[in-house]
Design an enzyme around this catalytic site. Structure first.
Site, short mmCIF file in Angstrom:
data_model
loop_
_atom_site.label_atom_id
_atom_site.label_comp_id
_atom_site.label_asym_id
_atom_site.label_seq_id
_atom_site.Cartn_x
_atom_site.Cartn_y
_atom_site.Cartn_z
N ASN A 141 -24.11 -52.36 -46.12
CA ASN A 141 -23.97 -53.42 -47.43
C ASN A 141 -23.52 -54.77 -46.61
O ASN A 141 -22.46 -54.50 -45.64
CB ASN A 141 -23.18 -52.82 -48.24
CG ASN A 141 -23.62 -51.70 -49.01
OD1 ASN A 141 -25.15 -51.64 -48.72
ND2 ASN A 141 -22.91 -50.94 -49.59
N ILE A 142 -24.01 -55.77 -46.91
CA ILE A 142 -23.57 -57.23 -46.27
C ILE A 142 -22.64 -58.18 -47.42
O ILE A 142 -22.45 -59.11 -47.05
CB ILE A 142 -24.98 -58.10 -46.23
CG1 ILE A 142 -25.73 -58.13 -47.38
CG2 ILE A 142 -25.60 -57.32 -45.01
CD1 ILE A 142 -26.79 -59.27 -47.13
N HIS A 158 -25.45 -54.48 -40.57
CA HIS A 158 -26.17 -55.38 -41.00
C HIS A 158 -25.50 -56.75 -41.03
O HIS A 158 -26.28 -57.78 -41.58
CB HIS A 158 -26.93 -55.07 -42.43
CG HIS A 158 -28.17 -53.91 -42.34
ND1 HIS A 158 -28.56 -53.47 -43.00
CD2 HIS A 158 -28.33 -53.18 -41.10
CE1 HIS A 158 -29.55 -52.70 -42.75
NE2 HIS A 158 -29.33 -52.43 -41.68
N CYS A 207 -23.21 -76.10 -37.11
CA CYS A 207 -22.35 -75.28 -36.49
C CYS A 207 -21.51 -76.58 -36.11
O CYS A 207 -21.48 -77.60 -35.90
CB CYS A 207 -22.88 -75.11 -35.14
SG CYS A 207 -21.72 -74.26 -33.81
N ASN A 273 -24.53 -38.90 -53.84
CA ASN A 273 -25.51 -39.92 -54.35
C ASN A 273 -26.27 -39.53 -55.53
O ASN A 273 -25.63 -38.40 -56.08
CB ASN A 273 -26.62 -39.81 -53.17
CG ASN A 273 -27.54 -40.83 -53.06
OD1 ASN A 273 -27.42 -41.96 -53.37
ND2 ASN A 273 -28.88 -40.61 -52.75
ZN LIG Z 1 -23.36 -73.97 -32.12
#
Ligand SMILES: [Zn+2]
Length: 308
Positions: A141-142, A158, A207, A273
């Site tokens: 799960n993310i 993930h 970035c 489950n």
């Molecule tokens: Zn960068």
């Protein structure tokens, strides 16, 4: 090797004593022998002795917190499903659209909360650590709900919706900004007739180190899992003496990638489950039902635990 697409499907059901009802005595015996136990008392005995518990969690845990997967019937964002947008090709073609999709998911997640399954796991880890015992959560799960619940030892195979990776310099950064950048403010509407915002690439998340284009730090379809994380997972699975598979089946990805090697060592694997899966006798326990209901009593303090 493309591990992301690894799956054993439901191979086991095909070889599982045939698919006919257990009409003869022979078939019945086979069925009983192969059936995993659903005895909570037996599970609790194994749990009480375990020193290193590995918990593999899947989409089912998130679903109980109302987190959409954008897969399957009704699982659409605009006219697409996750497998059409969560790919390197989609991002290369239309980074603005893919960022709108992830911006929508990030903002949506800010209103979601851990459910009793997340909480039970986090409380168990905190309690057992005081007894010199360890719990590690290995999740596909993310959504970071395990982290929100307080889980500390977490391997997100993930990646995370709340991490970015620079496509130029590779820097990975935690990022919980809302919105992630000014240009995405108010964007990402999920309805089928919403128009693409066509945000210029220089206005998408960039970035801070090199001004390169950022992407979500998640494993996309067609990409391999991070080898450093896989090495850590292997290490944990080698030392664990109890393995829980929660909100997914031990015979489908990702648990199918990990659980068989654990049970091959003779270590108990317990599945929590919704569906009762035809797991083989390699997996010792199966508990059917919502994991927010089945897991808390399974991980609660055992009478043999010394309270510190
Ligand atoms: Zn960068």
């Amino acid at each position: 090797m493309n591990l992301f697409h690894f799956t054993t499907r439901r191979l086991v059901s095909q070889v599982y004593c045939g698919l006919k009802p257990a009409s003869s005595k022979k078939q019945r015996t086979c069925f009983e022998m192969a059936r995993p136990s659903s005895s909570m008392a037996d599970f609790r005995e194994v749990f009480a002795k375990a020193k290193h518990i590995a918990i593999i969690t899947g989409a089912g845990v998130s679903a109980e917190s109302g987190v959409p997967t954008f897969r399957g019937a009704g699982g659409y964002w605009r006219k697409w499903q996750a497998q059409e947008l969560a790919t390197p090709e989609a991002f290369a073609r239309n980074p603005s659209r893919v960022w709108e999709f992830y911006h929508y998911r990030r903002e949506l997640m800010m209103s979601k909360h851990p459910n009793p399954a997340h909480t039970a796991i986090a409380e168990c880890e905190a309690r057992l650590s005081k007894q010199g015992r360890s719990v590690v959560v290995i999740t596909q799960n993310i959504d970071e709900l395990h982290r929100k619940a307080g889980t500390r030892h977490l391997l997100e195979i993930h990646g995370s919706l709340f991490k970015t990776r620079c496509t130029s310099c590779g820097t990975v950064t935690a990022n919980h900004k809302s919105p992630i950048c000014p240009a995405l403010d108010g964007k990402g509407a999920p309805d089928p007739d919403a128009e693409d915002s066509q945000i210029p690439v220089e206005d998408l998340p960039r970035c801070e180190e090199c001004n390169g284009l950022l992407r979500p730090h998640v494993v996309w379809f067609g990409e391999t899992l991070d080898s450093d994380i896989l090495t850590e997972v292997e290490k944990e699975l080698e030392i664990c003496d109890l393995c829980l598979v929660v909100g997914t089946s031990s015979i489908v990805y990702p648990a199918a990638m990990f659980a068989p090697q654990v049970s091959a060592r003779g270590v108990a694997v317990a599945e929590f489950n919704m569906q009762s899966t035809p797991a083989t006798d390699r997996f010792r326990f199966h508990f059917s039902g919502p994991c927010g209901t089945t897991l808390p009593p399974a991980l609660a303090r055992h009478e043999t635990e010394i309270i510190s």
